[in-house]
Write a protein that holds these residues in place. Structure first.
Motif, short mmCIF file in Angstrom:
data_model
loop_
_atom_site.label_atom_id
_atom_site.label_comp_id
_atom_site.label_asym_id
_atom_site.label_seq_id
_atom_site.Cartn_x
_atom_site.Cartn_y
_atom_site.Cartn_z
N LYS A 176 84.98 -0.66 -8.66
CA LYS A 176 85.96 0.31 -8.17
C LYS A 176 85.13 0.62 -6.81
CE LYS A 176 89.47 -1.29 -9.42
NZ LYS A 176 90.74 -2.23 -9.01
N CYS A 177 85.15 1.01 -5.75
CA CYS A 177 84.60 1.93 -4.71
C CYS A 177 84.61 2.95 -5.00
CB CYS A 177 85.11 1.27 -3.30
SG CYS A 177 86.86 1.96 -2.26
N TYR A 178 85.77 3.26 -4.71
CA TYR A 178 85.90 5.53 -5.05
C TYR A 178 85.22 5.97 -6.08
CZ TYR A 178 89.61 3.44 -8.12
OH TYR A 178 90.28 2.58 -8.97
N LYS A 179 84.81 4.58 -7.10
CA LYS A 179 84.41 5.18 -8.84
C LYS A 179 82.41 5.05 -8.49
CE LYS A 179 83.59 6.13 -13.38
NZ LYS A 179 84.51 7.72 -13.40
N GLY A 181 82.25 8.82 -7.13
CA GLY A 181 82.38 9.38 -8.15
C GLY A 181 84.16 9.72 -8.61
N LEU A 182 84.93 9.09 -7.48
CA LEU A 182 86.50 9.62 -8.40
C LEU A 182 87.06 8.69 -8.75
CD1 LEU A 182 87.01 10.29 -4.74
CD2 LEU A 182 86.31 12.06 -6.70
N PRO A 197 92.22 5.94 -6.10
CA PRO A 197 91.32 5.84 -5.11
C PRO A 197 91.39 7.23 -3.58
CG PRO A 197 93.36 4.74 -4.85
CD PRO A 197 92.82 5.57 -5.87
N CYS A 198 90.06 7.23 -3.22
CA CYS A 198 90.30 8.72 -1.89
C CYS A 198 91.18 9.00 -1.08
CB CYS A 198 88.26 8.58 -0.97
SG CYS A 198 86.72 7.45 -2.20
N PRO A 199 91.31 10.11 -1.40
CA PRO A 199 92.71 11.19 -0.45
C PRO A 199 92.50 10.78 0.85
CG PRO A 199 91.10 12.39 -1.43
CD PRO A 199 91.08 11.25 -2.32
N LYS A 214 79.06 14.09 -1.62
CA LYS A 214 78.65 14.73 -2.46
C LYS A 214 77.99 13.40 -3.48
CE LYS A 214 82.66 17.11 -1.69
NZ LYS A 214 84.38 17.90 -2.76
N ILE A 215 77.90 12.55 -3.50
CA ILE A 215 77.06 11.78 -4.75
C ILE A 215 75.87 12.11 -4.30
CG2 ILE A 215 76.37 10.13 -6.03
CD1 ILE A 215 79.26 9.24 -6.19
N LEU A 216 75.71 11.28 -2.41
CA LEU A 216 73.77 11.62 -1.81
C LEU A 216 73.96 12.85 -1.47
CD1 LEU A 216 74.69 7.54 -0.66
CD2 LEU A 216 74.37 8.33 -2.32
#
Length: 700
Positions: A46-49, A53-54, A57-59, A79-81
């Motif tokens: 899943k792209c959002y995961k 890191g969510l 699905p991204c808001p 925020k991850i990078l």
């Protein structure tokens, strides 16, 4: 074809991935993306995961904004990078599935530079505004209130203070705090020695930044506890020093974590301009003090007197004292100018000691006025008696005193003139009693009669002396001043202080003034015809002469009689002329100059000279009074005043003459400051005309 496209995308430096828009499954991520996220081929994740890191699905997903025909661009911080990206998205078909392709360009450095530039611009805007405040508001305290408000708010602080040094303490003069806090009442002052001890604990003495108050615990436990009790978490302190001396301290409590890193450069810039503003404001205050306070005695001067006099109109139970020190010139000649200055200062101290409700003014070289408000007549007369008794007890110190009391000062000028008239009467009585010659006492009594004065002039009793002016460039004679003496029948030469006040009091001084002008013009005409090398001569005019309606006509008549160029005579007047009721000082000078005469302002610096004179009046020469020249060697402030006056006159093309130059040290300091002419005993005392001709008038 798909493999060729994927191979091309793997070669690109941008992060590129493809996502199924229905299931959010990752269909592809290029080599740069896998390396950045440190993942392998995570196809199906899943792209959002994986990328955000969510857990859902991204808001901020932009799928609803995408089409197959156009590219949608936006910016986002991952925020991850922990990087900021420029993102470009559009719909594509990937292996027959509707998908979103995203190309992410890392613009973190560019954004950082943009943010830094924005901060710099904001800092510059704050500095630019703050440095202008002292000049706009005129006072340091008003300006600092606004400076603290702007800098404190900009840095997200809770409080900001400014402390100003006075003596051995720092006093809080300005404070700002956020609306939800109240002004600090417990922290209004601190010892400079205590601050110095605390400051010494830090390596950087130019500024102190405490990002965590816990670091203060080991350095100064008492201070740490005090600051913690006030809710201080972090702190920035900026000492202000001039010539190695602490003059102030800027203090900011709890600036935001985002801003504390950039607070020092801004405060350093503000400190420089703040020191400049403080110096300018202090200097202007010094100049204002110079304009309204007598530099010798410390009491109010004539300029202040002329400004204050309006305030006393209509005052109740008012007493006015007019005082003149008798034979001031004789005192200076016999005991020296330092002793004369001591007498003037002593007179001022006696006023302060005697008159409980008095306002004290030195309005001339040896003249004073005391104005008492809300004083009973009996008390006022008792104070007069006490003052006269103190003066009478002095061997070498005698004063002429005139006074007047009224229940109401409806006509303050009339009261002043009445007190002045009684003073001159007292002075006349003093000279009659003190002079040993019965013949001169008789002359002094009869001099107030116009006929007696004209008879004395006809008999040649009034003798004109000249005192040369010397050029600083080569010490050559560049001018002279005409002075007058009275010669008694036995040949005794009597100083002007013993007869000029009587003539002024009788309002017939103009007869003598015009006589001197006529004599000088006659001599100049004689010297020109004889081929002598002449220089301009200054002729003094009493304020009462200048007040006469036909003064200018009399001037023109004398010059018409001898037909000499007006450049050879300088009309010398004092600013005290402004004290004559009904006289327009500026218009008087303009009319004289319009007639072709040069104007010299005499006695500048005697204690009532007004600096506004430079802006309101046109004149050609300024004579710096001996009282300033006397102090120039030992008094640095006097040197500053002299330098300031010279600079103004140089810019305005006004010639400067220093009076009373008696030593080479005085001459040297004045020369270094750009003075053009000197007059004094270092070169020559006032001398008779014949001696002047022999010593200073060469033939062409």
């Amino acid at each position: 074809m798909q493999k060729i496209l994927m191979a091309m995308l793997d070669q690109m430096l941008e992060l590129i991935y493809v996502v199924d828009i229905e299931t959010y499954e990752l269909l592809y991520i290029n080599s740069a993306g896998r390396e950045k996220y440190r993942i392998g081929d995570r196809k199906g994740a899943k792209c959002y995961k994986l990328l955000q890191g969510l857990d859902e699905p991204c808001p901020f997903c932009v799928n609803d904004s995408l089409t197959f025909d156009s590219v949608y661009s936006w910016e986002f911080t991952n925020k991850i990078l922990c990087r900021h990206f420029l993102l470009k998205n559009r719909f594509v078909y990937w292996n027959g599935r509707k998908a979103r392709i995203q190309i992410a360009t890392d613009i973190t450095e560019r954004e950082s530079e943009h943010s830094e530039l924005k901060n710099i611009q904001e800092d510059e805007l704050i500095v630019k505004h703050c440095i202008g405040l002292p000049y706009e508001m005129g006072t340091l305290s008003k300006a600092m209130d606004d400076v603290l408000k702007r800098t404190g708010g900009y840095f997200g602080a809770d409080r900001a203070y400014f402390f100003q040094a006075s003596g051995d303490k720092l006093f809080m003069t300005s404070e700002w705090c956020v609306p939800q806090l109240t002004p600090e009442e417990r922290f209004r002052e601190m010892d400079i020695s205590r601050f110095a001890q605390w400051r010494a604990l830090f390596e950087t003495k130019e500024y102190i930044v405490i990002e965590d108050m816990e670091q203060m615990k080991e350095l100064d436990q008492a201070l740490h506890q005090s600051l913690r009790q006030r809710g201080v978490r972090n702190l920035v302190i900026m000492p202000l020093e001039r010539d190695g001396r602490l003059v102030g301290v800027g203090w900011v409590e709890n600036p935001s974590a985002e801003k504390i890193g950039s607070i020092v450069p801004l405060l350093v810039s503000l400190r420089y301009f703040q020191l400049s503003a403080m110096h300018r404001i202090e200097y202007e205050a010094f100049l204002v003090k110079l304009s309204f306070e007598d530099s010798l005695t410390g009491i109010r001067n004539r300029n202040c007197y002329l400004q204050d006099i309006v305030k006393f109109r209509g005052a109740k139970n008012i007493g006015i004292v007019y005082v003149n020190i008798n034979n001031m010139k004789g005192i200076n000649d016999a005991f020296g100018h330092a002793y004369g200055d001591k007498m003037l200062t002593e007179c001022a101290r006696r006023f302060e000691k005697t008159f409980s409700s008095g306002f004290f003014y030195r309005i001339g070289g040896d003249e004073f006025v005391v104005i008492c408000r809300d004083v009973a007549k009996a008390q006022f007369e008792q104070e007069i008696h006490s003052f006269k008794a103190q003066c009478a007890a002095s061997t070498n110190f005698h004063v002429a005193v005139g006074y007047q009391w009224a229940e109401r000062a409806d006509d303050i000028q009339h009261l002043l003139h009445t007190a002045e008239a009684w003073m001159y009467e007292d002075k006349k009585q003093h000279y009659c009693k003190s002079l040993s010659s019965d013949r001169y006492r008789h002359y002094n009594d009869d001099l107030v009669e116009l006929g007696a004065l004209k008879k004395s002039l006809k008999e040649g009793r009034f003798i004109v002396y000249l005192q040369p002016k010397v050029s600083f460039a080569d010490r050559s004679v560049s001018g002279a001043e005409a002075l007058v003496r009275y010669q008694a029948e036995d040949g005794t030469v009597i100083a002007p202080v013993q007869f000029l006040p009587v003539l002024e009091d009788a309002k017939i001084i103009s007869i003598l003034d015009i006589f001197i002008l006529d004599f000088i013009c006659a001599k100049l005409s004689e010297w020109i015809k004889a081929g002598r090398q002449i220089v301009p001569i200054s002729v003094n005019f009493s304020r009462y002469t200048l007040a006469e309606q036909d003064f200018l006509a009399q001037l023109k008549a004398v010059f018409g009689k001898y037909r000499i160029d007006k450049k050879w005579v300088i009309i010398e007047i004092t600013e005290s002329v402004k004290g004559i009721e009904g006289m327009d000082f500026t218009s008087l000078i303009d009319s004289i100059r319009d007639a072709g005469f040069a104007i010299s302002i005499d006695d500048f610096g005697v204690g009532y000279a007004n600096l506004s004179l430079f802006g309101s009046t046109n004149f050609d020469e300024l004579k710096v009074d001996k009282s300033l020249v006397d102090n120039i060697v030992a008094n640095k402030k006097t040197q500053m005043v002299i330098a300031f006056i010279m600079d103004i006159c140089r810019r305005m093309d006004i010639r400067v003459v220093a009076e009373g130059v008696e030593t080479e040290e005085q001459f040297g300091i004045l020369k270094r400051n750009g003075c053009e002419q000197a007059q004094g005993y270092l070169f020559s005392r006032p001398i008779p005309i014949q001696e002047y001709e022999e010593r200073f008038l060469a033939f062409r």
